[in-house]
Design a protein around this motif. Structure first.
Motif, PDB file in Angstrom:
ATOM      1  N   MET A 193       0.842  -1.195   0.000  1.00 37.25           N
ATOM      2  CA  MET A 193       0.000   0.000   0.000  1.00 37.25           C
ATOM      3  C   MET A 193       0.877   1.244   0.000  1.00 37.25           C
ATOM      4  O   MET A 193       1.747   1.386   0.842  1.00 37.25           O
ATOM      5  N   LYS A 194       0.600   2.113  -0.937  1.00 35.65           N
ATOM      6  CA  LYS A 194       1.390   3.333  -1.032  1.00 35.65           C
ATOM      7  C   LYS A 194       0.523   4.546  -0.725  1.00 35.65           C
ATOM      8  O   LYS A 194      -0.453   4.825  -1.412  1.00 35.65           O
ATOM      9  N   LEU A 195       0.916   5.278   0.316  1.00 42.80           N
ATOM     10  CA  LEU A 195       0.254   6.512   0.710  1.00 42.80           C
ATOM     11  C   LEU A 195       1.056   7.679   0.165  1.00 42.80           C
ATOM     12  O   LEU A 195       2.233   7.831   0.466  1.00 42.80           O
ATOM     13  N   LEU A 196       0.401   8.507  -0.634  1.00 45.77           N
ATOM     14  CA  LEU A 196       1.049   9.694  -1.181  1.00 45.77           C
ATOM     15  C   LEU A 196       0.555  10.909  -0.423  1.00 45.77           C
ATOM     16  O   LEU A 196      -0.641  11.187  -0.379  1.00 45.77           O
ATOM     17  N   GLY A 197       1.488  11.638   0.199  1.00 43.96           N
ATOM     18  CA  GLY A 197       1.175  12.890   0.873  1.00 43.96           C
ATOM     19  C   GLY A 197       1.514  14.043  -0.044  1.00 43.96           C
ATOM     20  O   GLY A 197       2.650  14.157  -0.501  1.00 43.96           O
ATOM     21  N   ILE A 198       0.537  14.866  -0.348  1.00 47.89           N
ATOM     22  CA  ILE A 198       0.718  15.979  -1.285  1.00 47.89           C
ATOM     23  C   ILE A 198       0.641  17.299  -0.537  1.00 47.89           C
ATOM     24  O   ILE A 198      -0.361  17.590   0.121  1.00 47.89           O
ATOM     25  N   SER A 199       1.692  18.093  -0.638  1.00 44.51           N
ATOM     26  CA  SER A 199       1.656  19.466  -0.141  1.00 44.51           C
ATOM     27  C   SER A 199       1.246  20.342  -1.310  1.00 44.51           C
ATOM     28  O   SER A 199       2.039  20.603  -2.217  1.00 44.51           O
ATOM     29  N   GLY A 200      -0.017  20.766  -1.317  1.00 45.38           N
ATOM     30  CA  GLY A 200      -0.618  21.403  -2.475  1.00 45.38           C
ATOM     31  C   GLY A 200      -0.441  22.895  -2.549  1.00 45.38           C
ATOM     32  O   GLY A 200      -1.412  23.634  -2.734  1.00 45.38           O
ATOM     33  N   THR A 201       0.794  23.352  -2.437  1.00 49.22           N
ATOM     34  CA  THR A 201       1.063  24.786  -2.513  1.00 49.22           C
ATOM     35  C   THR A 201       2.484  25.018  -3.019  1.00 49.22           C
ATOM     36  O   THR A 201       3.330  24.117  -2.948  1.00 49.22           O
ATOM     37  N   ILE A 202       2.716  26.219  -3.501  1.00 50.48           N
ATOM     38  CA  ILE A 202       4.076  26.592  -3.913  1.00 50.48           C
ATOM     39  C   ILE A 202       4.597  27.742  -3.052  1.00 50.48           C
ATOM     40  O   ILE A 202       5.581  28.384  -3.405  1.00 50.48           O
ATOM     41  N   ALA A 217       5.459  27.204   4.500  1.00 48.93           N
ATOM     42  CA  ALA A 217       6.035  25.969   5.047  1.00 48.93           C
ATOM     43  C   ALA A 217       5.034  25.121   5.828  1.00 48.93           C
ATOM     44  O   ALA A 217       5.207  23.910   5.935  1.00 48.93           O
ATOM     45  N   LYS A 218       4.002  25.718   6.382  1.00 54.21           N
ATOM     46  CA  LYS A 218       3.138  25.006   7.329  1.00 54.21           C
ATOM     47  C   LYS A 218       2.386  23.829   6.703  1.00 54.21           C
ATOM     48  O   LYS A 218       2.198  22.800   7.343  1.00 54.21           O
ATOM     49  N   THR A 219       1.959  23.964   5.466  1.00 55.35           N
ATOM     50  CA  THR A 219       1.241  22.866   4.817  1.00 55.35           C
ATOM     51  C   THR A 219       2.131  21.630   4.729  1.00 55.35           C
ATOM     52  O   THR A 219       1.724  20.526   5.093  1.00 55.35           O
ATOM     53  N   GLY A 220       3.341  21.822   4.266  1.00 56.61           N
ATOM     54  CA  GLY A 220       4.282  20.703   4.159  1.00 56.61           C
ATOM     55  C   GLY A 220       4.590  20.088   5.513  1.00 56.61           C
ATOM     56  O   GLY A 220       4.718  18.863   5.638  1.00 56.61           O
ATOM     57  N   ILE A 221       4.698  20.920   6.532  1.00 54.37           N
ATOM     58  CA  ILE A 221       4.971  20.425   7.884  1.00 54.37           C
ATOM     59  C   ILE A 221       3.825  19.530   8.353  1.00 54.37           C
ATOM     60  O   ILE A 221       4.049  18.452   8.913  1.00 54.37           O
ATOM     61  N   LEU A 222       2.594  19.953   8.108  1.00 55.91           N
ATOM     62  CA  LEU A 222       1.429  19.141   8.490  1.00 55.91           C
ATOM     63  C   LEU A 222       1.416  17.809   7.750  1.00 55.91           C
ATOM     64  O   LEU A 222       1.209  16.751   8.350  1.00 55.91           O
ATOM     65  N   TYR A 277      -4.355   8.652  -0.367  1.00 56.31           N
ATOM     66  CA  TYR A 277      -3.805  10.003  -0.358  1.00 56.31           C
ATOM     67  C   TYR A 277      -4.004  10.733   0.960  1.00 56.31           C
ATOM     68  O   TYR A 277      -5.017  10.577   1.629  1.00 56.31           O
ATOM     69  N   LEU A 278      -3.035  11.579   1.240  1.00 56.83           N
ATOM     70  CA  LEU A 278      -3.160  12.620   2.250  1.00 56.83           C
ATOM     71  C   LEU A 278      -2.907  13.919   1.499  1.00 56.83           C
ATOM     72  O   LEU A 278      -1.816  14.113   0.959  1.00 56.83           O
ATOM     73  N   ILE A 279      -3.901  14.775   1.445  1.00 54.43           N
ATOM     74  CA  ILE A 279      -3.783  15.995   0.654  1.00 54.43           C
ATOM     75  C   ILE A 279      -3.775  17.195   1.585  1.00 54.43           C
ATOM     76  O   ILE A 279      -4.686  17.374   2.400  1.00 54.43           O
ATOM     77  N   GLY A 280      -2.728  17.999   1.456  1.00 50.36           N
ATOM     78  CA  GLY A 280      -2.583  19.187   2.283  1.00 50.36           C
ATOM     79  C   GLY A 280      -2.721  20.446   1.459  1.00 50.36           C
ATOM     80  O   GLY A 280      -2.264  20.504   0.309  1.00 50.36           O
ATOM     81  N   THR A 281      -3.345  21.451   2.056  1.00 51.86           N
ATOM     82  CA  THR A 281      -3.519  22.716   1.349  1.00 51.86           C
ATOM     83  C   THR A 281      -3.543  23.885   2.325  1.00 51.86           C
ATOM     84  O   THR A 281      -4.092  23.764   3.418  1.00 51.86           O
ATOM     85  N   PRO A 282      -2.969  25.007   1.934  1.00 50.69           N
ATOM     86  CA  PRO A 282      -3.254  26.232   2.678  1.00 50.69           C
ATOM     87  C   PRO A 282      -4.585  26.778   2.173  1.00 50.69           C
ATOM     88  O   PRO A 282      -5.046  26.399   1.091  1.00 50.69           O
ATOM     89  N   ILE A 283      -5.195  27.636   2.956  1.00 52.09           N
ATOM     90  CA  ILE A 283      -6.433  28.287   2.530  1.00 52.09           C
ATOM     91  C   ILE A 283      -6.102  29.742   2.236  1.00 52.09           C
ATOM     92  O   ILE A 283      -5.689  30.487   3.120  1.00 52.09           O
ATOM     93  N   PHE A 284      -6.256  30.109   0.969  1.00 50.36           N
ATOM     94  CA  PHE A 284      -6.014  31.480   0.539  1.00 50.36           C
ATOM     95  C   PHE A 284      -7.335  32.073   0.050  1.00 50.36           C
ATOM     96  O   PHE A 284      -8.002  31.468  -0.797  1.00 50.36           O
TER      97      PHE A 284
END
Length: 196
Positions: free
Chosen positions: A1-10, A13-18, A73-80
């Motif tokens: 099983m492969k879990l992909l964690g995506i930091s959905g921002t460019i 830093a906080k999204t990637g940390i989470l 998937y684990l999908i991370g995003t900041p809210i803008f």
């Protein structure tokens, strides 16, 4: 099983940390799960315009391949501005919906106010629903008060929610795989009975 964690921002830093914290928590509790961290800051992604995947740049093709081939998937995003960033929406647009179908998704987000957690409910969950993905009941939302000056997560309640989310996405994925295996076995038995 492969879990992909995506930091959905460019940016930021906080999204990637989470995302990384959830992946680390998964690895501690479920060492058999393969995890991969995908940081969109590391790629130059072309806009989705309907061309076949092979016609995109190497970075864009790499994103499509990594996302399409993950099991869950684990999908991370900041809210803008009360919404997800365009770069994350672009990734969703680049992936064929069938590649998300019947896969588990968990969400983490960070923003400047307490109210922005509703973006997960009002935007991300409906996107997952369109893809026919299975969404973990829990999600993690953080703001600047949950981090110290070195961007380390210091809020114990947030850490507890991270642990709960990590457990939920893995256990949901395991149950789904188990159900799929049983279903395939049942189909084979039915075919065998019909053949007699």
């Amino acid at each position: 099983m492969k879990l992909l964690g995506i930091s959905g921002t460019i940016i930021g830093a906080k999204t990637g940390i989470l995302v990384k914290k959830v992946l680390e928590t998964v690895k501690l509790s479920y060492p058999e799960v393969e995890t991969e961290y995908l940081d969109l800051m590391d790629y130059t992604i072309q806009f989705c315009d309907g061309r076949p995947p092979s016609a995109y740049s190497e970075d864009t093709r790499s994103i499509i391949e990594k996302v399409s081939n993950a099991d869950f998937y684990l999908i991370g995003t900041p809210i803008f501005q009360g919404s997800i960033p365009g770069v994350l929406k672009n990734v969703f647009d680049l992936i064929h919906p069938r590649d998300f179908r019947n896969k588990v998704m968990g969400f983490v987000a960070n923003g400047g106010t307490y109210q922005h957690y509703l973006v997960i409910e009002n935007q991300l969950k409906p996107i997952a629903g369109f893809f026919r993905a299975f969404v973990a009941p829990s999600y993690v939302y953080a703001n600047h008060e949950h981090f110290n000056e070195n961007n380390e997560i210091v809020d114990p309640d947030l850490l507890e929610r991270i642990s709960r989310l990590a457990e939920e996405i893995v256990e949901m994925q395991k149950a789904l795989k188990s159900d799929q295996a049983i279903s395939i076995k049942e189909q084979l038995l039915i075919k065998e009975e019909i053949g007699r």
